[in-house]
Design a protein around this motif. Structure first.
Motif, PDB file in Angstrom:
ATOM      1  N   THR A 133      -8.255   4.096  -5.910  1.00 15.64           N
ATOM      2  CA  THR A 133      -8.299   3.779  -4.491  1.00 15.64           C
ATOM      3  C   THR A 133      -7.396   4.772  -3.792  1.00 15.64           C
ATOM      4  O   THR A 133      -6.418   5.257  -4.365  1.00 15.64           O
ATOM      5  CB  THR A 133      -7.888   2.314  -4.243  1.00 15.64           C
ATOM      6  OG1 THR A 133      -8.057   1.988  -2.860  1.00 15.64           O
ATOM      7  CG2 THR A 133      -6.447   2.044  -4.675  1.00 15.64           C
ATOM      8  N   LEU A 134      -7.723   5.110  -2.538  1.00 20.46           N
ATOM      9  CA  LEU A 134      -7.145   6.302  -1.928  1.00 20.46           C
ATOM     10  C   LEU A 134      -6.844   6.102  -0.455  1.00 20.46           C
ATOM     11  O   LEU A 134      -7.631   5.496   0.271  1.00 20.46           O
ATOM     12  CB  LEU A 134      -8.127   7.468  -2.099  1.00 20.46           C
ATOM     13  CG  LEU A 134      -7.706   8.851  -1.604  1.00 20.46           C
ATOM     14  CD1 LEU A 134      -6.432   9.314  -2.285  1.00 20.46           C
ATOM     15  CD2 LEU A 134      -8.823   9.851  -1.849  1.00 20.46           C
ATOM     16  N   ASN A 135      -5.697   6.633  -0.043  1.00 19.63           N
ATOM     17  CA  ASN A 135      -5.260   6.591   1.353  1.00 19.63           C
ATOM     18  C   ASN A 135      -5.246   5.158   1.881  1.00 19.63           C
ATOM     19  O   ASN A 135      -5.820   4.834   2.914  1.00 19.63           O
ATOM     20  CB  ASN A 135      -6.114   7.495   2.232  1.00 19.63           C
ATOM     21  CG  ASN A 135      -5.337   8.038   3.420  1.00 19.63           C
ATOM     22  OD1 ASN A 135      -5.522   7.596   4.543  1.00 19.63           O
ATOM     23  ND2 ASN A 135      -4.449   8.986   3.175  1.00 19.63           N
ATOM     24  N   ASN A 136      -4.557   4.306   1.138  1.00 21.84           N
ATOM     25  CA  ASN A 136      -4.528   2.877   1.439  1.00 21.84           C
ATOM     26  C   ASN A 136      -3.615   2.601   2.617  1.00 21.84           C
ATOM     27  O   ASN A 136      -2.420   2.832   2.558  1.00 21.84           O
ATOM     28  CB  ASN A 136      -4.059   2.110   0.207  1.00 21.84           C
ATOM     29  CG  ASN A 136      -4.950   2.407  -0.984  1.00 21.84           C
ATOM     30  OD1 ASN A 136      -4.798   3.431  -1.633  1.00 21.84           O
ATOM     31  ND2 ASN A 136      -5.891   1.534  -1.248  1.00 21.84           N
ATOM     32  N   GLU A 186       0.070   4.893   1.263  1.00 17.02           N
ATOM     33  CA  GLU A 186      -1.014   5.578   1.970  1.00 17.02           C
ATOM     34  C   GLU A 186      -1.151   7.046   1.575  1.00 17.02           C
ATOM     35  O   GLU A 186      -2.245   7.521   1.290  1.00 17.02           O
ATOM     36  CB  GLU A 186      -0.797   5.475   3.482  1.00 17.02           C
ATOM     37  CG  GLU A 186      -1.906   6.138   4.275  1.00 17.02           C
ATOM     38  CD  GLU A 186      -1.649   6.115   5.764  1.00 17.02           C
ATOM     39  OE1 GLU A 186      -2.582   6.434   6.523  1.00 17.02           O
ATOM     40  OE2 GLU A 186      -0.522   5.802   6.178  1.00 17.02           O
ATOM     41  N   TRP A 220      -9.578   8.691   3.365  1.00 19.87           N
ATOM     42  CA  TRP A 220     -10.022   9.159   2.057  1.00 19.87           C
ATOM     43  C   TRP A 220     -10.810  10.458   2.144  1.00 19.87           C
ATOM     44  O   TRP A 220     -10.763  11.302   1.243  1.00 19.87           O
ATOM     45  CB  TRP A 220     -10.889   8.073   1.393  1.00 19.87           C
ATOM     46  CG  TRP A 220     -11.976   7.606   2.317  1.00 19.87           C
ATOM     47  CD1 TRP A 220     -11.887   6.592   3.212  1.00 19.87           C
ATOM     48  CD2 TRP A 220     -13.262   8.178   2.477  1.00 19.87           C
ATOM     49  NE1 TRP A 220     -13.060   6.479   3.934  1.00 19.87           N
ATOM     50  CE2 TRP A 220     -13.918   7.451   3.493  1.00 19.87           C
ATOM     51  CE3 TRP A 220     -13.945   9.235   1.865  1.00 19.87           C
ATOM     52  CZ2 TRP A 220     -15.207   7.743   3.910  1.00 19.87           C
ATOM     53  CZ3 TRP A 220     -15.237   9.532   2.278  1.00 19.87           C
ATOM     54  CH2 TRP A 220     -15.853   8.784   3.281  1.00 19.87           C
ATOM     55  N   LYS A 237     -14.309  -2.995  -5.377  1.00 19.37           N
ATOM     56  CA  LYS A 237     -14.621  -2.416  -4.076  1.00 19.37           C
ATOM     57  C   LYS A 237     -15.747  -3.235  -3.459  1.00 19.37           C
ATOM     58  O   LYS A 237     -16.856  -3.286  -3.997  1.00 19.37           O
ATOM     59  CB  LYS A 237     -14.998  -0.945  -4.221  1.00 19.37           C
ATOM     60  CG  LYS A 237     -13.872  -0.114  -4.828  1.00 19.37           C
ATOM     61  CD  LYS A 237     -13.952   1.355  -4.472  1.00 19.37           C
ATOM     62  CE  LYS A 237     -12.701   2.084  -4.951  1.00 19.37           C
ATOM     63  NZ  LYS A 237     -12.607   3.465  -4.432  1.00 19.37           N
ATOM     64  N   GLU A 246      -9.221   1.554   2.530  1.00 19.04           N
ATOM     65  CA  GLU A 246      -9.232   2.987   2.269  1.00 19.04           C
ATOM     66  C   GLU A 246      -9.516   3.706   3.579  1.00 19.04           C
ATOM     67  O   GLU A 246     -10.636   3.696   4.078  1.00 19.04           O
ATOM     68  CB  GLU A 246     -10.286   3.316   1.208  1.00 19.04           C
ATOM     69  CG  GLU A 246      -9.989   2.628  -0.125  1.00 19.04           C
ATOM     70  CD  GLU A 246     -11.002   2.944  -1.210  1.00 19.04           C
ATOM     71  OE1 GLU A 246     -10.598   3.053  -2.380  1.00 19.04           O
ATOM     72  OE2 GLU A 246     -12.203   3.081  -0.881  1.00 19.04           O
ATOM     73  N   PHE A 272     -15.475   6.040  -2.105  1.00 18.63           N
ATOM     74  CA  PHE A 272     -14.302   5.705  -1.301  1.00 18.63           C
ATOM     75  C   PHE A 272     -14.736   5.333   0.117  1.00 18.63           C
ATOM     76  O   PHE A 272     -15.826   5.671   0.565  1.00 18.63           O
ATOM     77  CB  PHE A 272     -13.326   6.887  -1.258  1.00 18.63           C
ATOM     78  CG  PHE A 272     -12.726   7.226  -2.589  1.00 18.63           C
ATOM     79  CD1 PHE A 272     -11.619   6.534  -3.069  1.00 18.63           C
ATOM     80  CD2 PHE A 272     -13.278   8.213  -3.386  1.00 18.63           C
ATOM     81  CE1 PHE A 272     -11.064   6.831  -4.313  1.00 18.63           C
ATOM     82  CE2 PHE A 272     -12.735   8.530  -4.624  1.00 18.63           C
ATOM     83  CZ  PHE A 272     -11.627   7.833  -5.089  1.00 18.63           C
ATOM     84  N   ASN A 289       0.827  -1.201   0.000  1.00 15.56           N
ATOM     85  CA  ASN A 289       0.000   0.000   0.000  1.00 15.56           C
ATOM     86  C   ASN A 289       0.864   1.255   0.000  1.00 15.56           C
ATOM     87  O   ASN A 289       1.948   1.277   0.600  1.00 15.56           O
ATOM     88  CB  ASN A 289      -0.886   0.043   1.241  1.00 15.56           C
ATOM     89  CG  ASN A 289      -2.059  -0.913   1.167  1.00 15.56           C
ATOM     90  OD1 ASN A 289      -2.450  -1.348   0.090  1.00 15.56           O
ATOM     91  ND2 ASN A 289      -2.624  -1.237   2.317  1.00 15.56           N
TER      92      ASN A 289
END
Length: 704
Positions: free
Chosen positions: A231-234, A142, A252, A334, A249, A317, A140
């Motif tokens: 995909t965001l802020n993993n 992040e 996000w 997702k 996530e 998200f 990941n």
């Protein structure tokens, strides 16, 4: 040190975990049948029981504890070595130049390592081979340390960001899948491998599960609400029984902006409001030449309907995303049945043939909840190589629960379904898209920032880190909001410098770890038993704050990353700002760290008294059952850990070294150009997040 503020939007009247613990421990005979509370001073002589070898569990760790360190190098036990395997900007494709590490941009950030390496898993290659010398590593990414990513830090001209910088930042988020192999020269990335892949903020994704097609997910880019981008802020992760990678996530919500006319209670419940831009808001919607992939980060209701603007873009998200690391052509999904919140990760209980699967999850924000998903389908070992199709079977249908911690030492999993009378006002879509509001209404127990979780493979018990309860700047990422009140679950309100008990708002700045056991060992159970495993603390703090009696060999603060390997060794990682600076009373500050532990089991401790406050602590550890294994570099967080199947190679991430630095003072210069993780950083060189590979010099198993 300040990684980011902590979202704090839960204004429900649901009970705090702490208030339940306080009531719980006032009863006789709780958990162990204890007849009375045990004074803290006496408890130390009663609880020094080591981990048994029942079920093949190890009894003691096999390394000398690592000393605290403020050096700009990774510290490991004697007899261990570490090399940098995969650092920010490293190429994933043959022919790309080495990363210049000066903020320049060659336009290939969708084929380079992203920033802020976080949750991570090793997948043997080929699939099903069990190989300990060749595999795929899913990592990941992040967030960003913007100051080092760009030549002169991020720029803005009259409130507008340059489009090239925005795209670079979007591509530096997400997930990497890289092929790695061990040779006579050690481990290395195969940069020409067909399996290498970067998934980022703009990558095509599929919305899967019960809310696919929901009107609440309609946007200009997804008029049928079945597809999305990125995909965001993993942050944390998970590994499925069928060999796919789950990525959570987390923060996000902090990337979006909204105007006052478009504020809604649903957005506010996730920390999105016009009065306070998110701490990760980067102006991605502002470039003059911005396309819809950038404009979607502005949630203003500018069109005639949801299909003409991005009012619902935030609803795309906050999920667990499934990626098949073995198939770079498979579109990630997702998994909406697992709910929408600040997912730290998703952790499976061991799969049992003919039984449903269980996934445990935490919502990483103050006063949020712990969740469990139980699949509708029973596990069939024939699906072990089923790829994303197996995910369709097991993760798209089932029951989502929120945890309530009951006063008698038991707990209840409350179903978040339309059949629950408490959720009569919710549609099925609203439960899974506005999951926090559903959990509020259902009566889940507010928890103190649930971070990572793990399931002990030998006992089936579940562990979750609650990183801290402080709102003071001395607790990492805890600026703003209010502290947890002094109570049994958080009985240590104390001064961060001296450890003296106090009534100030400092709270419990060092955090703790809780655990529970499902009724009858069944993952589908709706009841469980729980206790508190371990309290973080400086060793120098007085006994009424250092409740677990930690020593210089194993004291820690703000537990975050957590993983129990197949042998039963628990790995605890920290993301801390409370213990990274010396104080007048304790010069033994340290960079963030990773510890190894041999945990006991639920109920192995006793009731203790801290001042006038009663609480419960697990069996006190010894240096052979809890010891510091690794210390990182200035400004970093230690996060993400995995082992090869033979336990002889470990992968660990050093995230955001030098996070608090500037372009005139980097704080850290790690890693060294030699890529020896144990070497001091090279002066004048920008720091880089990186994955390191750890081995024992004698070729033995890690940790034992």
């Amino acid at each position: 040190m300040s990684h980011h503020p902590v979202e704090d939007s839960n204004r429900s009247d649901n009970p705090q975990f702490s208030s339940i613990v306080e009531s719980l421990i006032s009863r006789r005979g709780l958990l162990r049948g204890s007849a009375s509370a045990v004074a803290l001073g006496a408890a130390s002589g009663l609880l020094l029981s080591g981990c048994s070898d029942d079920g093949g569990e190890p009894r003691r760790l096999g390394f000398a504890p690592v000393a605290k360190s403020l050096e700009d190098r990774v510290a490991l036990p004697a007899g261990y070595s570490a090399r940098v395997l995969y650092a920010l900007g490293d190429p994933l494709a043959a022919g790309l130049a080495e990363y210049a590490n000066d903020g320049s941009d060659d336009g290939n950030w969708d084929r380079r390592a992203g920033d802020h390496h976080d949750g991570m898993a090793y997948f043997p290659f080929p699939k099903g081979s069990g190989s300990a010398t060749e595999g795929l590593l899913a990592v990941n990414h992040e967030a960003l340390t913007d100051i080092y990513l760009h030549a002169n830090g991020p720029t803005s001209i009259q409130g507008r960001r340059p489009l090239a910088e925005v795209v670079k930042e979007q591509h530096a988020h997400g997930v990497s899948v890289i092929k790695i192999a061990k040779s006579a020269n050690g481990w290395a990335v195969d940069r020409g491998a067909a399996q290498n892949k970067r998934w980022h903020v703009n990558s095509p994704m599929q919305i899967s599960g019960p809310v696919a097609g929901s009107p609440l997910l309609v946007t200009k880019l997804s008029p049928d609400a079945t597809t999305t981008h990125g995909t965001l802020n993993n942050c944390g992760h998970g590994v499925t029984p069928w060999g796919s990678f789950l990525t959570g996530e987390e923060n996000w919500f902090a990337y979006f902006t909204v105007d006052a006319a478009s504020d809604t209670p649903e957005l506010a419940r996730y920390g999105i409001k016009s009065s306070a831009p998110g701490f990760n808001y980067r102006g991605w919607d502002t470039p003059l030449m911005a396309g819809d992939l950038q404009k979607r980060f502005n949630l203003a209701q500018t069109g005639a309907s949801a299909a003409t603007d991005f009012r619902n873009a935030a609803h795309h998200f906050g999920y667990v995303v499934e990626i098949d690391p073995y198939d770079p052509t498979a579109t990630p999904k997702k998994r909406t049945a697992l709910g929408r919140f600040s997912h730290e990760g998703a952790w499976f209980a061991p799969a049992v043939a003919g039984k449903p699967l269980a996934v445990y999850m935490g919502d990483d924000a103050r006063n949020e909840y712990i969740y469990k998903f139980v699949s509708a389908a029973n596990w069939d070992p024939a699906d072990a190589n089923g790829g994303l199709a197996a995910g369709d079977k097991y993760l798209d249908a089932g029951t989502l629960y929120v945890a309530r911690f009951d006063e008698d030492g038991s707990g209840t999993w409350i179903p978040l379904t339309t059949s629950n009378p408490a959720l009569a006002a919710f549609s099925a879509d609203e439960i899974l898209i506005h999951t926090r509001k559903a959990a509020d209404a259902a009566g889940g127990t507010k928890m103190d920032r649930p971070e990572w979780g793990t399931v002990h493979p030998l006992t089936g018990e579940v562990y979750v880190t609650l990183t801290n309860s402080s709102s003071s700047s001395s607790g990492r990422g805890q600026g703003g909001g209010s502290s947890q009140p002094l109570d049994a679950a958080n009985p240590r309100c104390y001064d961060a410098d001296t450890g003296s008990l106090t009534d100030s708002v400092n709270g419990n700045v060092n955090g703790h770890i809780i655990r529970w056991r499902e009724a009858n060992g069944s993952v589908a159970a709706t009841r469980f038993r729980w206790d508190i495993y371990l309290f973080g603390s400086r060793a120098s703090y007085p006994a009424n704050v250092n409740v677990s009696r930690l020593t210089d060999d194993n004291d820690f603060s703000s537990p975050d990353g957590l993983w129990c390997d197949a042998r039963g060794v628990l790995w605890i990682q920290t993301d801390d700002g409370a213990y990274t600076r010396p104080t007048a009373n304790d010069p033994k500050a340290t960079n963030c760290m990773m510890l190894a532990a041999l945990p006991g089991s639920v109920g192995d401790g006793a009731t203790v008294t801290i001042g006038t406050q009663k609480t419960y602590v697990g069996a006190l550890p010894r240096s052979e059952t809890l010891a510091r294994f690794l210390v990182g570099v200035p400004g970093c967080e230690i996060t993400g850990v995995d082992l090869t199947p033979d336990y002889r190679t470990m992968f660990v991430n050093i995230q955001h070294p030098g996070e608090n630095g500037s372009l005139t003072d980097f704080e850290s210069n790690w890693p060294n150009a030699s890529r020896n993780a144990l070497d001091l950083g090279t002066p004048g060189v920008r720091p880089r997040s990186a994955t390191i590979v750890i081995t024992r010099d004698d070729g033995g198993e890690i940790g034992l």
